[in-house]
Write a protein that holds these residues in place. Structure first.
Motif, PDB file in Angstrom:
ATOM      1  N   LYS A  43       3.932  14.754  -1.215  1.00  0.00           N
ATOM      2  CA  LYS A  43       3.494  13.380  -1.443  1.00  0.00           C
ATOM      3  C   LYS A  43       2.009  13.335  -1.736  1.00  0.00           C
ATOM      4  O   LYS A  43       1.284  14.305  -1.643  1.00  0.00           O
ATOM      5  CB  LYS A  43       3.804  12.549  -0.218  1.00  0.00           C
TER       6      LYS A  43
ATOM      7  N   LEU B 155      10.386  13.367  -8.266  1.00  0.00           N
ATOM      8  CA  LEU B 155      10.000  12.131  -8.953  1.00  0.00           C
ATOM      9  C   LEU B 155      11.218  11.507  -9.625  1.00  0.00           C
ATOM     10  O   LEU B 155      11.423  10.289  -9.562  1.00  0.00           O
ATOM     11  CB  LEU B 155       8.895  12.436  -9.978  1.00  0.00           C
TER      12      LEU B 155
ATOM     13  N   LYS C 190       0.570  12.950  -4.426  1.00  0.00           N
ATOM     14  CA  LYS C 190       0.153  13.630  -5.640  1.00  0.00           C
ATOM     15  C   LYS C 190       0.031  12.588  -6.735  1.00  0.00           C
ATOM     16  O   LYS C 190       0.879  11.715  -6.867  1.00  0.00           O
ATOM     17  CB  LYS C 190       1.195  14.679  -6.049  1.00  0.00           C
TER      18      LYS C 190
ATOM     19  N   GLU D 109       6.576   5.585  -1.585  1.00  0.00           N
ATOM     20  CA  GLU D 109       7.221   6.890  -1.435  1.00  0.00           C
ATOM     21  C   GLU D 109       6.197   8.026  -1.352  1.00  0.00           C
ATOM     22  O   GLU D 109       6.558   9.191  -1.290  1.00  0.00           O
ATOM     23  CB  GLU D 109       8.165   7.143  -2.595  1.00  0.00           C
ATOM     24  N   GLY D 110       4.943   7.683  -1.414  1.00  0.00           N
ATOM     25  CA  GLY D 110       3.907   8.685  -1.210  1.00  0.00           C
ATOM     26  C   GLY D 110       3.275   9.224  -2.470  1.00  0.00           C
ATOM     27  O   GLY D 110       2.412  10.102  -2.401  1.00  0.00           O
ATOM     28  N   PHE D 111       3.674   8.700  -3.600  1.00  0.00           N
ATOM     29  CA  PHE D 111       3.027   9.140  -4.843  1.00  0.00           C
ATOM     30  C   PHE D 111       1.750   8.336  -5.053  1.00  0.00           C
ATOM     31  O   PHE D 111       1.688   7.157  -4.705  1.00  0.00           O
ATOM     32  CB  PHE D 111       3.949   8.937  -6.043  1.00  0.00           C
ATOM     33  N   GLU D 112       0.791   8.967  -5.633  1.00  0.00           N
ATOM     34  CA  GLU D 112      -0.447   8.260  -5.941  1.00  0.00           C
ATOM     35  C   GLU D 112      -0.386   7.804  -7.386  1.00  0.00           C
ATOM     36  O   GLU D 112      -0.340   8.628  -8.302  1.00  0.00           O
ATOM     37  CB  GLU D 112      -1.646   9.184  -5.739  1.00  0.00           C
TER      38      GLU D 112
ATOM     39  N   LEU E  25       6.921   3.735  -5.868  1.00  0.00           N
ATOM     40  CA  LEU E  25       6.422   5.118  -5.845  1.00  0.00           C
ATOM     41  C   LEU E  25       5.271   5.267  -4.861  1.00  0.00           C
ATOM     42  O   LEU E  25       5.140   6.284  -4.175  1.00  0.00           O
ATOM     43  CB  LEU E  25       5.986   5.543  -7.251  1.00  0.00           C
TER      44      LEU E  25
END
Lengths: 352, 186
Positions: free
Chosen positions: A7, B121, A9, B182-185, B179
């Motif tokens: 995560k 992803l 990223k 969900e931890g995506f930057e 997203l």
């Protein structure tokens, strides 16, 4: 996903597009059914129109020479019209001023051929079509002639300030660089009361979905930057195609634009100030007022510039109506106008 | 011919598999390819390569949905060609427009593509789409998987173009938010 070390990223658009290529097949199956339409035939999908597009791009061997001849004719007519105007009205600078950059120049030239009092008649014509020329006195002054760069205001009635206005015309339009004027296009007739010292530039196609005029003079330097002219001028007036591009997103609920409606631009932040029914325009028009900041430089460019203005700030008034075929936008630089002044100018708008 | 019969032909190494695939899916695959590369010749190349890839992969794979299976091949091949041919300049294709639209809400920057499991992803996007209404989901997939022009999607959905744009805008924003959670930057 939650709790994964993978995560946090950073992802970008192309990664999203790549990953879309690997989404679950049952979702694609459902979408295929949606795309097939009523007859369930995948080949019924209309998207592939390569041949049609290619044909569109092929030059039209009949139309091209005709268009070229028409352009040549207009150029000659304009040249002759200019000469006539200048000869017959050499004592009035406003002719030169009007001549200098307007897309209505063609009409001026045509009238000049027909009318012995060429300059006068062309001003009448232009004033009718372009009413704001007559209303450029935000704070009425007795001495409006040829003072502070009033190219178009000169066209109102004043014919005294030839030298001053002529010089101004040159300097003003030299500011209007970069974007191509569109000679064959005109704007709808409109009127806005601008304060003394400001003038409109040429009709220009700013983007695929908008055309209009800058309000001059330019206010922001952009050394080493490549910001659009519209982000550097004192303001702008635009006609906007409601379905033109991904940037125009105005949604109506019962005829009223929703809170998140607006024009979205890259490298721009926008704060909605208010939305109100626009009594100045006929119909159910609404004005969405925002305070907008444009980034004049990318991060890399910013490191190499000494300009103090990293952003240009504008009051933006977007005029929209459900079902309208065109929206209108007035922007006014926060460097030049207070919020109250900007709103007063915006409320002076008239569009036919 | 039924998909299962065509797949059988692939498994039997019968070259009629390709002919039948071509008959049934060539236009469908050309649509996907053309929306991305915006060039007929390149699109034909993608579609032909798709048949070849399917021929090589099929003995192991037994796809339930042949259109989606082939469509993914075509899409990936087309994106590869698009990238090769537009390293210096973006082409005017629906794929390019899709990228622009996503750029609007998904920030560019120092991505760490190599560290990201693409499948994570993809799974996140699939999960997101499952949580949306069928109409929104289909519109989103038509636009960002098939790269269909908005005009065509609007026609298919019986909506105005401006409404489809609005749906897409909201879905992009919703995806971004999803997203992020969900931890995506993004």
């Amino acid at each position: 996903m939650s709790g994964s070390d993978d995560k946090n990223k950073r992802i970008d658009a192309s990664m999203i597009m790549d990953s879309m290529g690997d989404i679950d097949e049952d979702l694609l199956r459902e979408a295929d059914a949606f795309r097939q339409g009523v007859n369930g035939d995948l080949n019924n999908i209309k998207s592939y129109d390569g041949e049609r597009r290619r044909k569109k791009k092929r030059p039209n061997l009949i139309a091209l020479p005709i268009a070229a001849a028409a352009v040549l004719f207009v150029v000659v007519a304009i040249t002759l019209g200019r000469s006539t105007l200048n000869l017959k009205n050499s004592s009035t600078d406003s002719a030169a001023s009007y001549d200098s950059g307007s897309s209505y120049m063609g009409e001026v030239a045509e009238n000049a051929d027909e009318d012995a009092a060429a300059s006068d008649s062309s001003y009448e014509d232009s004033s009718e079509r372009y009413e704001l020329d007559n209303e450029l006195s935000f704070e009425p002054s007795d001495n409006t002639s040829g003072t502070d760069g009033f190219d178009y205001s000169d066209a109102v009635s004043d014919s005294e300030a030839e030298a001053t206005s002529g010089e101004k015309e040159e300097s003003d339009y030299s500011d209007n660089v970069g974007e191509e004027p569109i000679a064959e296009e005109t704007l709808r007739e409109f009127a806005i009361n601008l304060p003394e010292g400001y003038s409109f530039g040429e009709v220009t196609e700013f983007d695929t979905y908008r055309k209009g005029m800058l309000i001059l003079p330019v206010q922001y330097e952009n050394e080493n930057g490549d910001a659009p002219d519209r982000w550097k001028a004192s303001g702008s007036y635009s006609e906007i195609d409601p379905v033109g591009g991904v940037y125009v997103n105005v949604i109506f609920e019962d005829g009223v634009p929703t809170e998140d409606s607006g024009i979205f631009e890259n490298h721009t932040s926008s704060e909605r100030l208010k939305t109100y029914k626009c009594e100045e325009l006929e119909g159910e028009w609404y004005c969405i007022e925002s305070y907008v900041k444009h980034d004049l430089y990318s991060a890399a460019q910013l490191e190499n510039t000494t300009d103090k203005d990293a952003t240009s700030d504008y009051y933006v008034f977007l005029y929209v109506m459900d079902g309208a075929d065109t929206y209108y936008e007035l922007t006014l630089s926060a460097k030049c106008f207070t919020a109250e002044d900007a709103e007063r100018i915006a409320r002076s708008i008239k569009i036919n | 011919m039924e998909d299962s019969r065509i797949v059988d032909l692939y498994w039997a190494r019968d070259e009629r598999a390709i002919t039948e695939t071509q008959t049934k899916y060539s236009r469908y695959l050309m649509t996907i390819a053309y929306n991305i590369v915006a060039d007929t010749g390149d699109s034909e190349e993608c579609v032909n390569d798709t048949y070849m890839r399917a021929w090589n992969a099929m003995p192991e794979d037994r796809p339930d949905q042949l259109s989606a299976y082939l469509g993914k091949f075509t899409r990936n091949l087309a994106i590869d060609i698009y990238r090769k041919k537009t390293a210096s300049k973006r082409k005017d294709s629906e794929y390019a427009l899709c990228l622009d639209e996503l750029d609007e809400c998904i920030s560019a920057g120092n991505t760490v593509e190599s560290e990201i499991e693409g499948k994570l992803l993809s799974k996140a996007i699939s999960d997101f789409l499952r949580g949306r209404s069928a109409e929104k989901r289909n519109i989103f997939i038509c636009r960002y998987f098939h790269c269909d022009p908005i005009k065509d999607i609007a026609e298919k959905a019986g909506m105005k173009e401006v409404s489809v744009r609005s749906v897409l805008l909201r879905e992009r924003e919703a995806l971004k938010e999803y997203l992020r959670k969900e931890g995506f930057e993004v």
